[in-house]
Design an enzyme around this catalytic site. Structure first.
Site, PDB file in Angstrom:
ATOM      1  N   HIS A 252       1.326   8.157  -4.814  1.00 23.11           N
ATOM      2  CA  HIS A 252       0.908   6.767  -4.935  1.00 23.11           C
ATOM      3  C   HIS A 252       2.094   5.804  -4.942  1.00 23.11           C
ATOM      4  O   HIS A 252       3.230   6.183  -5.214  1.00 23.11           O
ATOM      5  CB  HIS A 252       0.069   6.586  -6.195  1.00 23.11           C
ATOM      6  CG  HIS A 252      -1.296   7.191  -6.084  1.00 23.11           C
ATOM      7  ND1 HIS A 252      -2.263   7.045  -7.051  1.00 23.11           N
ATOM      8  CD2 HIS A 252      -1.867   7.952  -5.108  1.00 23.11           C
ATOM      9  CE1 HIS A 252      -3.374   7.687  -6.688  1.00 23.11           C
ATOM     10  NE2 HIS A 252      -3.140   8.239  -5.505  1.00 23.11           N
ATOM     11  N   GLU A 254       2.959   3.351  -6.934  1.00 19.23           N
ATOM     12  CA  GLU A 254       3.658   3.148  -8.203  1.00 19.23           C
ATOM     13  C   GLU A 254       4.680   4.255  -8.462  1.00 19.23           C
ATOM     14  O   GLU A 254       5.814   4.000  -8.876  1.00 19.23           O
ATOM     15  CB  GLU A 254       2.654   3.104  -9.361  1.00 19.23           C
ATOM     16  CG  GLU A 254       1.617   1.991  -9.253  1.00 19.23           C
ATOM     17  CD  GLU A 254       0.341   2.427  -8.551  1.00 19.23           C
ATOM     18  OE1 GLU A 254      -0.732   1.946  -8.958  1.00 19.23           O
ATOM     19  OE2 GLU A 254       0.405   3.259  -7.616  1.00 19.23           O
ATOM     20  N   CYS A 279      -0.803   7.512 -12.328  1.00 23.45           N
ATOM     21  CA  CYS A 279       0.305   6.569 -12.191  1.00 23.45           C
ATOM     22  C   CYS A 279       0.654   5.914 -13.527  1.00 23.45           C
ATOM     23  O   CYS A 279       1.811   5.555 -13.768  1.00 23.45           O
ATOM     24  CB  CYS A 279      -0.027   5.501 -11.161  1.00 23.45           C
ATOM     25  SG  CYS A 279      -0.040   6.109  -9.467  1.00 23.45           S
TER      26      CYS A 279
END
Length: 333
Positions: A252, A254, A279
């Site tokens: 992801h 993040e 995350c």
């Protein structure tokens, strides 16, 4: 690996932003922060953004000493990161000789520029004195450019003009600020950086971007959702409930931003989508103190509920950024 039933789901997004276009667009977007000359710079190392900078005037004393107080985008970017040696700089204009000194000394190995510095001279008439002054200025400008080119050559710094696409890029954001003159303009800029970064993602359904910012409004890292090492062709983009499920593999935005940062403690993260529970864990451990998010389509999912609980219990401020729509245009010419 089992085959997905949908070829479209397997295939990486066909319309994603190429690296060099993204890096130059980020330099141009950074230049929009300037209240003076709209010049920006972006430094890349190992194909990751490590610093950005923009043109500033470090004095409010009027025009008398303005030219002596200008802080150029190239130097700003270099000063924003301690590890630029071996990096590539994308800059909106060919660097001046003073900037090239810093570029060479800092260990930048390649410069990609969008245009020559073609700032128009003021037309003060056709008399002979003005013509002599213009000739002198032209001579000085040529000497400085020749010196810059010589330093780049002798310093073994590759220099090339950007030859990628030059179509305008529209970055659509939503934000909470209705007055365009509010001091929160910098927050809109950072969310725009997150949206621009999301355009690099090859996910055929959902592009996500993130931007980590220090308290002094310096960008320290960006990230987008991608497969490990960005090798999209080796993995599936399907969502079947079996081994052909992108969620088993995708990294992801993040997480990628945090992994690209040397220190995120006390920083703010701007994300296009609310962080999931997986995350939230690294955000907490990295010391993120504030999260701005633009959308949250899965607000009632257990993963998002768990994320909100963890972030709130750690005292991390969550700010929705989704009331006013605005388009920010990045122009390549």
């Amino acid at each position: 690996m089992a085959s997905s039933s949908s070829d479209d789901a397997k295939r990486a997004r066909q319309l994603f932003m190429e690296d060099n276009t993204y890096f130059m667009a980020l330099a141009l977007l950074s230049g929009q922060r300037s209240t003076d000359k709209k010049a920006g710079a972006c430094i890349v190392k190992d194909n990751k953004v490590i610093a950005v900078g923009y043109h500033q005037v470090l004095s409010s004393g009027g025009d008398e000493y303005k030219c002596h107080c200008e802080y150029h985008a190239e130097i700003d970017a270099i000063m924003n990161c301690a590890h630029v040696h071996g990096g590539t700089m994308f800059v909106t204009e060919f660097p001046c000789n003073e900037c090239v000194k810093v570029i060479v000394q800092a260990g930048i190995v390649r410069v990609v520029y969008l245009s020559e510095d073609n700032e128009d001279n003021e037309d003060n008439g056709d008399n002979e004195d003005n013509k002599d002054n213009e000739d002198n200025k032209d001579n000085k400008d040529k000497m400085k450019k020749d010196a810059a080119e010589k330093m780049l050559k002798e310093g073994n710094v590759g220099c090339e003009k950007y030859e990628g696409p030059k179509d305008d890029i529209c970055v659509g954001i939503t934000h909470t600020f209705e007055d365009p003159e509010e001091t929160e303009n910098s927050m809109k800029h950072f969310m725009a950086v997150a949206v621009l970064t999301s355009m690099k993602s090859r996910d055929p359904r959902t592009q996500v971007g993130a931007c980590i910012v220090r308290d002094d409004k310096v960008i320290v890292a960006v990230g987008h959702n991608q497969m490990p090492r960005d090798e999209a062709e080796k993995y599936t983009w399907g969502r079947d409930r079996n081994q052909d499920n992108k969620h088993l593999y995708v990294c992801h935005a993040e997480l990628n931003a945090i992994l690209s940062s040397t220190d995120s403690r006390g920083c703010t993260i701007y994300v296009t989508h609310f962080p999931c529970n997986e995350c939230a864990k690294p955000l907490i451990r990295a010391g993120i103190k504030k999260v701005f998010y633009m959308s949250n389509p899965y607000w009632k999912n257990d993963e998002i509920k768990a994320s909100r609980r963890m972030l709130k219990e750690e005292g991390i401020e969550l700010v929705s950024f989704n009331k006013v729509k605005e388009d920010i245009v990045i122009k390549f010419h």
